[in-house]
Enzyme design. Structure first.
Site, short mmCIF file in Angstrom:
data_model
loop_
_atom_site.label_atom_id
_atom_site.label_comp_id
_atom_site.label_asym_id
_atom_site.label_seq_id
_atom_site.Cartn_x
_atom_site.Cartn_y
_atom_site.Cartn_z
N SER A 159 0.80 -1.23 0.00
CA SER A 159 0.00 0.00 0.00
C SER A 159 0.83 1.27 0.00
O SER A 159 1.88 1.34 0.65
CB SER A 159 -0.90 0.02 1.24
OG SER A 159 -1.76 -1.08 1.25
N HIS A 190 -7.46 -0.83 5.95
CA HIS A 190 -6.98 -2.21 6.13
C HIS A 190 -7.09 -2.67 7.58
O HIS A 190 -7.39 -3.85 7.82
CB HIS A 190 -5.53 -2.34 5.63
CG HIS A 190 -5.41 -2.29 4.14
ND1 HIS A 190 -5.86 -3.31 3.32
CD2 HIS A 190 -4.91 -1.35 3.30
CE1 HIS A 190 -5.63 -3.01 2.06
NE2 HIS A 190 -5.06 -1.82 2.02
#
Length: 322
Positions: free
Chosen positions: A154, A252
């Protein structure tokens, strides 16, 4: 009231039970492929060959669609199938060998979620991304029963601007020694040929958003320990209403992922350097723990992190006085 009612209705109309999971391949209709390319918000698609690679061997692309909006992807997830958990994006989006290669099932041990894009501005706040990741994990498990490693790779949007603000504030207050040790400031001064104090802070500020700091081995050696611990603190320690300030981290962590590994020199593109000093992070999904992690984060605001991340946070706390 109208806003709340509309959001509630959209949440029902676009509930996960009414959505269809589609795998996008090079054989998918051209209109869908074009939209996948246009909607890519994380790592822009450069050309048709690049797009072909992202839906080809060792890659998967999935989207949720709705019966009332055919040919219109609502949220798109790109996955790389790899031997191990990737620590840089260049090997995924700039790798030319995968265009005509065959998939070797024995070498596919990990699924890396490297881009997730919500395509409809009107559905902001209607959470579809977490459902998509869960559905895709099930799909991949049925295709590769031996696969055990699921992780994101990410970006860290906002890290550079947070750090710039921090450096400006500390410069005004004359508190540079609260961020870097005396030895680190000496190394910055030598590496940038700048005088102690404000000039060194200015040099550091300029360096962190330019690729110069990453290209020069000497500068990178000075910057790595400093930026890694500051980034770990930004992700782990900076909060909004008790939850992670960084929106990608918050997404997340809500899904039950573990903040697993920070990666230096992970995105050396101009965009990656400008937004996060080239650092990326893996949020790892340990499937047996995701429900528990999600509950602990949402109810008690506790971030589950690996030893590497906690070690960097500890270094930050020893060196800095925020």
């Amino acid at each position: 009231d109208l806003n709340g009612t509309l959001k509630s209705l959209l949440s029902e109309w676009f509930s996960v039970g009414l959505l269809r999971l589609e795998r996008i391949t090079w054989q998918s209709p051209c209109e869908i492929l074009q939209k996948i390319s246009l909607y890519e918000a994380v790592h822009p698609v450069r050309n048709w060959s690049d797009l072909k690679r992202r839906v080809g061997p060792c890659r998967r692309c999935y989207a949720f669609t709705h019966a009332a909006m055919p040919m219109e992807p609502l949220v798109v997830l790109h996955v790389a199938l790899t031997e191990d958990i990737s620590d840089n994006i260049q090997s995924i989006v700039r790798e030319f060998a995968t265009l005509e290669s065959e998939e070797d099932v024995n070498k596919i041990n990990a699924a890396i979620f490297y881009s997730i894009s919500s395509t409809q501005a009107g559905l902001q706040g209607v959470e579809l991304g977490n459902y998509l990741i869960k559905r895709v994990v099930r799909e991949l498990q049925s295709e590769f029963p031996h696969m055990a490693q699921f992780s994101s790779l990410s970006p860290i949007p906002g890290f550079s601007s947070w750090l710039q603000g921090l450096l400006s504030q500390y410069r005004k207050e004359g508190r540079g020694s609260d961020l870097l040790s005396e030895q680190e400031w000496k190394e910055v001064e030598q590496a940038t040929d700048s005088a102690p104090g404000t000039p060194a802070m200015e040099a550091l500020r300029k360096m962190i958003t330019s690729s110069e700091g990453l290209r020069s081995e000497r500068l990178a050696r000075v910057l790595e320990p400093v930026l890694m611990r500051l980034c770990a603190w930004y992700l782990y320690g900076e909060k909004r209403r008790g939850y992670a300030l960084n929106p990608v981290a918050n997404f997340h962590l809500q899904n039950g992922a573990t903040m697993w590994r920070l990666n230096w020199h992970a995105d050396t593109s101009p965009r990656g350097v400008a937004s996060s000093c080239g650092i990326m992070v893996n949020y790892r999904y340990f499937l047996s723990d995701t429900s528990k992690n999600s509950a602990v984060y949402l109810q008690n605001k506790v971030i589950i992190a690996s030893e590497q991340v906690l070690g960097l946070v500890s270094q930050f706390q020893k060196n800095s006085k925020l």
